[in-house]
Design a protein around this motif. Structure first.
Motif, PDB file in Angstrom:
ATOM      1  N   GLY A 186       0.810  -1.203   0.000  1.00  0.00           N
ATOM      2  CA  GLY A 186       0.000   0.000   0.000  1.00  0.00           C
ATOM      3  C   GLY A 186       0.848   1.260   0.000  1.00  0.00           C
ATOM      4  N   GLN A 187       1.955   1.222   0.738  1.00  0.00           N
ATOM      5  CA  GLN A 187       2.851   2.381   0.792  1.00  0.00           C
ATOM      6  C   GLN A 187       3.495   2.645  -0.568  1.00  0.00           C
ATOM      7  N   ILE A 188       3.996   1.601  -1.204  1.00  0.00           N
ATOM      8  CA  ILE A 188       4.644   1.764  -2.511  1.00  0.00           C
ATOM      9  C   ILE A 188       3.632   2.280  -3.544  1.00  0.00           C
ATOM     10  N   ARG A 189       2.483   1.645  -3.577  1.00  0.00           N
ATOM     11  CA  ARG A 189       1.472   2.039  -4.571  1.00  0.00           C
ATOM     12  C   ARG A 189       1.045   3.491  -4.377  1.00  0.00           C
ATOM     13  N   ALA A 190       0.892   3.928  -3.137  1.00  0.00           N
ATOM     14  CA  ALA A 190       0.495   5.314  -2.875  1.00  0.00           C
ATOM     15  C   ALA A 190       1.528   6.295  -3.430  1.00  0.00           C
ATOM     16  N   LEU A 191       2.808   5.941  -3.325  1.00  0.00           N
ATOM     17  CA  LEU A 191       3.853   6.822  -3.848  1.00  0.00           C
ATOM     18  C   LEU A 191       3.819   6.881  -5.376  1.00  0.00           C
ATOM     19  N   VAL A 192       3.560   5.733  -6.003  1.00  0.00           N
ATOM     20  CA  VAL A 192       3.469   5.707  -7.466  1.00  0.00           C
ATOM     21  C   VAL A 192       2.277   6.548  -7.918  1.00  0.00           C
ATOM     22  N   GLU A 193       1.146   6.363  -7.274  1.00  0.00           N
ATOM     23  CA  GLU A 193      -0.047   7.115  -7.651  1.00  0.00           C
ATOM     24  C   GLU A 193       0.141   8.607  -7.401  1.00  0.00           C
ATOM     25  N   ARG A 194       0.877   8.929  -6.364  1.00  0.00           N
ATOM     26  CA  ARG A 194       1.191  10.337  -6.104  1.00  0.00           C
ATOM     27  C   ARG A 194       2.028  10.918  -7.245  1.00  0.00           C
ATOM     28  N   GLY A 195       3.029  10.162  -7.685  1.00  0.00           N
ATOM     29  CA  GLY A 195       3.868  10.619  -8.789  1.00  0.00           C
ATOM     30  C   GLY A 195       3.104  10.743 -10.090  1.00  0.00           C
ATOM     31  N   VAL A 196       2.179   9.819 -10.340  1.00  0.00           N
ATOM     32  CA  VAL A 196       1.355   9.889 -11.547  1.00  0.00           C
ATOM     33  C   VAL A 196       0.474  11.135 -11.507  1.00  0.00           C
ATOM     34  N   ALA A 197      -0.139  11.376 -10.353  1.00  0.00           N
ATOM     35  CA  ALA A 197      -1.016  12.547 -10.211  1.00  0.00           C
ATOM     36  C   ALA A 197      -0.252  13.854 -10.409  1.00  0.00           C
ATOM     37  N   ASP A 198       1.007  13.869  -9.993  1.00  0.00           N
ATOM     38  CA  ASP A 198       1.831  15.081 -10.120  1.00  0.00           C
ATOM     39  C   ASP A 198       2.502  15.203 -11.487  1.00  0.00           C
ATOM     40  N   GLY A 199       2.293  14.206 -12.347  1.00  0.00           N
ATOM     41  CA  GLY A 199       2.898  14.256 -13.669  1.00  0.00           C
ATOM     42  C   GLY A 199       4.359  13.834 -13.702  1.00  0.00           C
ATOM     43  N   GLU A 200       4.856  13.234 -12.609  1.00  0.00           N
ATOM     44  CA  GLU A 200       6.255  12.788 -12.566  1.00  0.00           C
ATOM     45  C   GLU A 200       6.421  11.407 -13.196  1.00  0.00           C
TER      46      GLU A 200
ATOM     47  N   VAL B 176       4.067  -4.843  -7.118  1.00  0.00           N
ATOM     48  CA  VAL B 176       4.475  -6.243  -6.939  1.00  0.00           C
ATOM     49  C   VAL B 176       5.923  -6.431  -7.349  1.00  0.00           C
ATOM     50  N   ARG B 177       6.297  -5.873  -8.482  1.00  0.00           N
ATOM     51  CA  ARG B 177       7.668  -6.045  -8.969  1.00  0.00           C
ATOM     52  C   ARG B 177       8.680  -5.300  -8.093  1.00  0.00           C
ATOM     53  N   PHE B 178       8.319  -4.126  -7.620  1.00  0.00           N
ATOM     54  CA  PHE B 178       9.200  -3.361  -6.744  1.00  0.00           C
ATOM     55  C   PHE B 178       9.456  -4.126  -5.443  1.00  0.00           C
ATOM     56  N   ALA B 179       8.382  -4.634  -4.824  1.00  0.00           N
ATOM     57  CA  ALA B 179       8.526  -5.368  -3.562  1.00  0.00           C
ATOM     58  C   ALA B 179       9.304  -6.665  -3.761  1.00  0.00           C
ATOM     59  N   ALA B 180       9.034  -7.358  -4.863  1.00  0.00           N
ATOM     60  CA  ALA B 180       9.724  -8.626  -5.122  1.00  0.00           C
ATOM     61  C   ALA B 180      11.218  -8.398  -5.375  1.00  0.00           C
ATOM     62  N   LEU B 181      11.537  -7.363  -6.135  1.00  0.00           N
ATOM     63  CA  LEU B 181      12.946  -7.085  -6.409  1.00  0.00           C
ATOM     64  C   LEU B 181      13.673  -6.669  -5.135  1.00  0.00           C
ATOM     65  N   SER B 182      13.057  -5.852  -4.306  1.00  0.00           N
ATOM     66  CA  SER B 182      13.723  -5.430  -3.066  1.00  0.00           C
ATOM     67  C   SER B 182      13.966  -6.624  -2.148  1.00  0.00           C
ATOM     68  N   ASP B 183      12.995  -7.537  -2.047  1.00  0.00           N
ATOM     69  CA  ASP B 183      13.186  -8.750  -1.248  1.00  0.00           C
ATOM     70  C   ASP B 183      14.330  -9.601  -1.804  1.00  0.00           C
ATOM     71  N   GLY B 184      14.317  -9.783  -3.119  1.00  0.00           N
ATOM     72  CA  GLY B 184      15.346 -10.619  -3.735  1.00  0.00           C
ATOM     73  C   GLY B 184      16.741 -10.040  -3.576  1.00  0.00           C
ATOM     74  N   LEU B 185      16.874  -8.749  -3.780  1.00  0.00           N
ATOM     75  CA  LEU B 185      18.179  -8.107  -3.617  1.00  0.00           C
ATOM     76  C   LEU B 185      18.639  -8.156  -2.170  1.00  0.00           C
ATOM     77  N   ALA B 186      17.708  -7.964  -1.238  1.00  0.00           N
ATOM     78  CA  ALA B 186      18.081  -8.015   0.180  1.00  0.00           C
ATOM     79  C   ALA B 186      18.595  -9.402   0.557  1.00  0.00           C
ATOM     80  N   LEU B 187      17.923 -10.438   0.054  1.00  0.00           N
ATOM     81  CA  LEU B 187      18.369 -11.798   0.348  1.00  0.00           C
ATOM     82  C   LEU B 187      19.740 -12.060  -0.262  1.00  0.00           C
ATOM     83  N   GLN B 188      19.953 -11.609  -1.487  1.00  0.00           N
ATOM     84  CA  GLN B 188      21.262 -11.786  -2.120  1.00  0.00           C
ATOM     85  C   GLN B 188      22.342 -11.045  -1.343  1.00  0.00           C
ATOM     86  N   ARG B 189      22.007  -9.840  -0.885  1.00  0.00           N
ATOM     87  CA  ARG B 189      22.992  -9.064  -0.128  1.00  0.00           C
ATOM     88  C   ARG B 189      23.380  -9.774   1.170  1.00  0.00           C
TER      89      ARG B 189
END
Length: 226
Positions: free
Chosen positions: A159-173, A184-197
């Protein structure tokens, strides 16, 4: 962490049967305070040793209370450690959310989020998160407490990630027709990178982990990279 006061958690051992008022005061001094002290003491133990290596005696020693006090307030070691993990995770994500809320826009907020996800200090958080992730599979959990807790943490995080994306879309960023899919992809990539690290197989620095996350944002949301 909140300071802990051994005198608050050892009241049962004090021999003061005639001090009715003081005893009543101590009883009203709450179970929740004592539970919190025990949970606070469990957090660094889990971070240092891992969930599977922490027992009730370890928690009691760290909290400065008896084993009996711990078992009086908690039905199982799993219950203590579940609460300790949730406490750590909620603090961690609350700090991330606060930083993102103070950003000037969605793009800056996502960058702040990525920077905060991967630092030398956040390795401890990620160790606890993956331990929490697998604890329900290792232990009997008939009420699915761990699974329910994990689902709630992921729901909040998405919910936090999606809210930031929607905020950026609304602002034209950003340009994004599917904020839910990106989340989904952002959360999955962050989990995967953290595990690799954490495993360092293959080796991964905090800077490289961030760089992969920046690339995802740049590619999918149309922002400029560093």
């Amino acid at each position: 962490m909140a300071p802990h006061h051994p005198e608050d958690v050892r009241v049962k051992a004090a021999k003061t049967p005639r001090r009715a008022v003081a005893a009543a005061d101590r009883t009203r001094q709450p179970t929740e305070v004592r539970r919190r002290l025990i949970v606070e003491a469990a957090v660094p133990l889990i971070a240092e040793r891992g969930y599977a290596s922490v027992g009730v005696r370890d928690v009691a020693a760290a909290a400065g209370v008896s084993v009996g006090t711990v078992t009086y307030h908690f039905g199982s070691v799993q219950e203590i450690l579940s609460e300790a993990m949730v406490l750590n995770i909620e603090r961690y994500y609350a700090a991330l959310n606060e930083a993102a809320e103070e950003a000037s826009g969605g793009a800056e907020a996502l960058r702040l989020l990525i920077d905060a996800l991967f630092t030398e200090d956040t390795d401890r958080h990620w160790r606890m998160w993956f331990d929490y992730w697998s604890a329900g599979d290792r232990d009997q959990d008939p009420e699915q407490a761990f699974a329910g807790g994990q689902a709630k943490r992921y729901e909040d995080w998405h919910g936090q990630i999606r809210a930031l994306v929607e905020r950026g879309v609304a602002d034209g960023e950003f340009v994004c027709a599917d904020p839910a899919g990106f989340t989904v992809r952002f959360a999955a990539l962050s989990d995967g990178l953290a595990l690799q690290r954490l495993r360092q197989a293959p080796p991964l620095s905090t800077e490289d982990a961030r760089r992969h996350m920046y690339r995802l944002v740049e590619t999918e949301l149309g922002t400029g990279g560093r």
